[in-house]
Design an enzyme around this catalytic site. Sequence first.
Site, PDB file in Angstrom:
ATOM      1  N   GLN A   5      51.553  19.309  57.717  1.00 39.79           N
ATOM      2  CA  GLN A   5      51.642  19.638  56.299  1.00 39.79           C
ATOM      3  C   GLN A   5      52.330  18.524  55.515  1.00 39.79           C
ATOM      4  OE1 GLN A   5      52.632  24.199  57.368  1.00 39.79           O
ATOM      5  NE2 GLN A   5      52.800  23.776  55.190  1.00 39.79           N
ATOM      6  N   ARG A  24      55.357  30.803  54.198  1.00 39.08           N
ATOM      7  CA  ARG A  24      54.850  31.209  52.880  1.00 39.08           C
ATOM      8  C   ARG A  24      55.991  31.675  51.983  1.00 39.08           C
ATOM      9  NH1 ARG A  24      48.628  33.193  52.023  1.00 39.08           N
ATOM     10  NH2 ARG A  24      48.502  32.228  50.003  1.00 39.08           N
ATOM     11  N   CYS A  25      56.939  30.801  51.869  1.00 44.15           N
ATOM     12  CA  CYS A  25      58.175  31.155  51.208  1.00 44.15           C
ATOM     13  C   CYS A  25      58.937  29.861  51.001  1.00 44.15           C
ATOM     14  CB  CYS A  25      58.931  32.094  52.143  1.00 44.15           C
ATOM     15  SG  CYS A  25      60.696  32.070  52.039  1.00 44.15           S
ATOM     16  N   GLU A  29      52.836  31.122  47.347  1.00 38.32           N
ATOM     17  CA  GLU A  29      53.753  31.943  48.136  1.00 38.32           C
ATOM     18  C   GLU A  29      54.116  33.261  47.478  1.00 38.32           C
ATOM     19  OE1 GLU A  29      56.636  28.857  48.232  1.00 38.32           O
ATOM     20  OE2 GLU A  29      56.224  28.442  50.326  1.00 38.32           O
TER      21      GLU A  29
HETATM   22  N1  PCD Z   1      46.902  26.909  41.590  1.00 42.53           N
HETATM   23  C1  PCD Z   1      46.253  27.067  40.373  1.00 42.53           C
HETATM   24  N2  PCD Z   1      46.990  27.341  39.242  1.00 42.53           N
HETATM   25  C2  PCD Z   1      48.341  27.463  39.339  1.00 42.53           C
HETATM   26  C3  PCD Z   1      48.993  27.322  40.566  1.00 42.53           C
HETATM   27  C4  PCD Z   1      48.240  27.034  41.677  1.00 42.53           C
HETATM   28  O1  PCD Z   1      45.023  26.989  40.312  1.00 42.53           O
HETATM   29  N3  PCD Z   1      49.073  27.726  38.256  1.00 42.53           N
HETATM   30  C5  PCD Z   1      46.140  26.580  42.791  1.00 42.53           C
HETATM   31  C6  PCD Z   1      46.560  25.191  43.285  1.00 42.53           C
HETATM   32  O2  PCD Z   1      46.089  24.134  42.665  1.00 42.53           O
HETATM   33  C7  PCD Z   1      46.263  25.277  44.780  1.00 42.53           C
HETATM   34  C8  PCD Z   1      46.597  26.730  45.061  1.00 42.53           C
HETATM   35  O3  PCD Z   1      46.418  27.454  43.821  1.00 42.53           O
HETATM   36  O4  PCD Z   1      44.924  25.028  44.997  1.00 42.53           O
HETATM   37  C9  PCD Z   1      48.036  26.911  45.622  1.00 42.53           C
HETATM   38  O5  PCD Z   1      48.892  26.176  44.798  1.00 42.53           O
HETATM   39  P1  PCD Z   1      50.464  26.070  44.944  1.00 42.53           P
HETATM   40  O6  PCD Z   1      51.092  27.343  44.610  1.00 42.53           O
HETATM   41  O7  PCD Z   1      50.887  24.861  44.212  1.00 42.53           O
HETATM   42  O8  PCD Z   1      50.738  25.868  46.488  1.00 42.53           O
HETATM   43  P2  PCD Z   1      50.416  24.605  47.396  1.00 42.53           P
HETATM   44  O9  PCD Z   1      51.600  23.720  47.433  1.00 42.53           O
HETATM   45  O10 PCD Z   1      49.115  24.048  47.011  1.00 42.53           O
HETATM   46  O11 PCD Z   1      50.213  25.262  48.777  1.00 42.53           O
HETATM   47  C10 PCD Z   1      51.330  25.652  49.559  1.00 42.53           C
HETATM   48  C11 PCD Z   1      51.273  27.147  49.758  1.00 42.53           C
HETATM   49  C12 PCD Z   1      52.202  27.512  50.889  1.00 42.53           C
HETATM   50  S1  PCD Z   1      53.742  26.951  50.859  1.00 42.53           S
HETATM   51  C13 PCD Z   1      51.789  28.333  51.884  1.00 42.53           C
HETATM   52  S2  PCD Z   1      52.833  28.713  53.117  1.00 42.53           S
HETATM   53  C14 PCD Z   1      50.407  28.919  51.943  1.00 42.53           C
HETATM   54  C15 PCD Z   1      49.789  28.887  50.536  1.00 42.53           C
HETATM   55  O12 PCD Z   1      49.951  27.555  50.058  1.00 42.53           O
HETATM   56  N4  PCD Z   1      49.616  28.202  52.903  1.00 42.53           N
HETATM   57  C16 PCD Z   1      48.252  28.304  52.811  1.00 42.53           C
HETATM   58  N5  PCD Z   1      48.411  29.206  50.568  1.00 42.53           N
HETATM   59  C17 PCD Z   1      47.633  28.816  51.651  1.00 42.53           C
HETATM   60  N6  PCD Z   1      46.313  28.973  51.573  1.00 42.53           N
HETATM   61  C18 PCD Z   1      45.546  28.604  52.615  1.00 42.53           C
HETATM   62  N7  PCD Z   1      44.214  28.786  52.527  1.00 42.53           N
HETATM   63  N8  PCD Z   1      46.087  28.097  53.751  1.00 42.53           N
HETATM   64  C19 PCD Z   1      47.413  27.915  53.865  1.00 42.53           C
HETATM   65  O13 PCD Z   1      47.928  27.406  54.957  1.00 42.53           O
HETATM   66 MO1  PCD Z   1      54.641  27.202  53.055  1.00 42.53          MO
HETATM   67  O14 PCD Z   1      56.261  26.608  52.590  1.00 42.53           O
HETATM   68  O15 PCD Z   1      54.020  25.972  53.986  1.00 42.53           O
HETATM   69  O16 PCD Z   1      55.379  28.206  54.341  1.00 42.53           O
END
Ligand code: PCD
Length: 790
Positions: free
Chosen positions: A227, A374-375, A744
């Site tokens: 990432q 996702r935070c 997130e």
């Molecule tokens: N957007 C729009 N408008 C607004 C905002 C936003 O349209 N106002 C869109 C954009 O451009 C992109 C999307 O929506 O396409 C998202 O964005 P953002 O909020 O800025 O975010 P990014 O930086 O791009 O990405 C990151 C995130 C995170 S952190 C996570 S866990 C998850 C989510 O992203 N991962 C994933 N989602 C998703 N989806 C998918 N399909 N796969 C994946 O793996 Mo961490 O811290 O790493 O734990």
Amino acid sequence: MTTTSAGPHVHGLGEPYKRKEDARFIRGKGNYVDDIQLPGMLYADIVRSPYAHALIKSIDISKALQVPGVVAVITGKDLEAAGLAWMPTLSGDSEAVLAVDRVLYQMQEVAFVVAESRYAAADGAAAVEVDYDPLPVVVDPHKALAPDAPLLRPDKKDRQPTNQIYHWETGDRAATDAAFAEAEQNGVVVRQDMYVPRIHPAPIETCGCVADYNAATGKLTVWMTSQAPHAHRTLFAIVSGLPEHRIRVISPDVGGGFGNKVPIYPGYVCAVVAALKTGRPVKWIEDRTENLTSTGFARDYHIHAEIAADKEGTVKALRVYTLADHGAFDAAAQPTKFPAGLFHICTGSYDFKHAHVAVDAVHTNKAPGGIAYRCSFRVTEASYLIERMMDTLAREVGKDPAEIRLQNFIKPEAFPYRSALGWTYDSGNYERALRLAMEKIGYEELRREQAEKRARGELMGIGISSFTEIVGAGPGKHFDIAGIQMFDSCEIRVHPTGKVLARIGVQTQGQGHETTFAQIIAAELGISPDDVDVEHGDTDTAPYGLGTYASRSTPVGGAATAVAARKIRDKARKIAAYLLEVGEEDLEWEPGRFYVRGSPSKGKTIQEIAFAAYTNCPPYLEPGLEAVNYYDPPNLTYPFGSYICVVDIDRGTGEVHIRRFLAVDDCGTVINPMIVEGQIHGGLTQGLAPALYEQLAYDEDGNVLGSNFQDYLIPTAMETPRWETARTVTPSPHHPIGAKGVGESPTVGAPQAIANAVVDALAHVGVRHIDIPITPWKVWAILKEKGLAT
Ligand code: PCD
């Protein structure tokens, strides 16, 4: 601005433009790490510890080396000789690449076997003989702090004499304590213990890499599921001593990241070592069990929270104590300055005058991690606690959970708002989002229905979560990853015929950046997204960036893209003025075209200007049409939302049925509403997961109980309700296009809406809290205890 003609339709901001990348994904033409095939490539498998805590007495690789096809076996001792047995984690701890004399968790890496085929590698791994001497195991973080607990990390006993990694606190303790003393006398105090269990991101594609070292050029190329390819390249350079410009990290298509692919794992390092040692490319791909049991877990926070309020339920102070289980190595992903990430966003959407947060982190015999699944670094835990607590407060003072929220929200006119724990919220209108959610779902009607059902003995609950997120780190002076400041970048080249190549520092894992970043450029330059190709993930070509996590791509990389496009437009204006023989100030812009003010027919399209940049460039300008921007944001962005969940509980089985779930989100200016909706659907499902299903549990001996998808329950389409979505738009005042992150938000906001709904269904019989995941078994036990089971 006067618009003189309709101009070309450019599919800029706010358009549900179809994802450009899907053309290859839905044809099965994606290119993932495991698709990479190189001549002479070897395959790896890892020998892992069956014990959660043991001394390694000996490792015998002789039989493994005799397995047909096995080319090499690497052990911790080999790495030690090369100075590579340990690697730094994202939190400044050191983690064993391959264990040398002890293992600290089940499935820890012990030896790395490379062979002519994946099968031979597995046979070789099975033939490695390791003699272990088991040690007492610590799985309970509370017990890890006991004076007689075994010391899990003797390797760092000089700087850390116990299992405690850190104590961290923030806020005003004295003022908070005083507010509590006052509330004890004249107001109310509510308290709750809650556990946010250990879970795992479990992306469809597990982690893996292909490492290829060319001895002739001295160049190392690593295709990896990363990432953050640039940051990973820099760390590889620092750890290995190889020159950074001779390392190329390529993150090809990534099959989901969710924070799992931010850390560097031992397998990557071993694959590089094996490639150097054998002179052949080496592929290492985890299987599902390896992914679930050894790579970065998330959450695992034991929280005690307290709110002080007046008798009407107006909040005064928040006090939080948390015990964080980090496992064997502190490999939490977070900015250096904040050991508990952005957990101190826990005052949420409410106007607390005082707050204090303390966190103790400890080692246990579990896999390392503490990643931002996702935070944005512990925001999920923070949001869960405050939203659960607001419900608890509502019960205490006898008010509806909606009413208590409306009463305590930060008011729209208070923005920019400085929270008691030091954050400056950029913009928000929490009341508008909650009122919209209540209206859309028919809140009053649902409450009436609930009362009727209750009278008939049926269990129905309504849960609200009015969360505030914090995403888009930098600014670089406060936020870093392993010391590298969190800015991001974009480089735009407009070719002579007006087609565009944009390269960005962030890395997509499925979010649709090839589309949305093209749309930002389309909006700024009036060039169709079809004419803009977006590239990322190759450190040899993309500008340096800190990667995609913490919903930072749009807030930071998106801002860099808009600013780079504006630089192009500024130069285009100069060229247009030259071509039209007028002053720059005499030009007006409409998407895709400059024209002379007052003479709309006299103009030059962006394509004509691009051509002139290479063929008829003003003598006083550099030829060409390119721009780069490295963007260090002045602040984070604070998306928010109000979610309402309706559940019915089966009194016979304890099963929770989600009847409705409405998500109102606000991420400021929306680039692509279809992509945002997709993000919300996916994120809500990942919020449902810990609420009802997922937990990485361990038994007393440190055996992982959720090591496959039969035991670790991720929701499928069968368990997932039909999500309903709506939105309000409160732009970020400091972002060039007003956008906030959104990826997130749903995962952060959803679990507590569900938990609150279940508790609400049972509140009339005195239930105040149930720890997630709320399994049928837990609910059924409560039904039985309360005499409600049928
Ligand atoms: N957007 C729009 N408008 C607004 C905002 C936003 O349209 N106002 C869109 C954009 O451009 C992109 C999307 O929506 O396409 C998202 O964005 P953002 O909020 O800025 O975010 P990014 O930086 O791009 O990405 C990151 C995130 C995170 S952190 C996570 S866990 C998850 C989510 O992203 N991962 C994933 N989602 C998703 N989806 C998918 N399909 N796969 C994946 O793996 Mo961490 O811290 O790493 O734990």
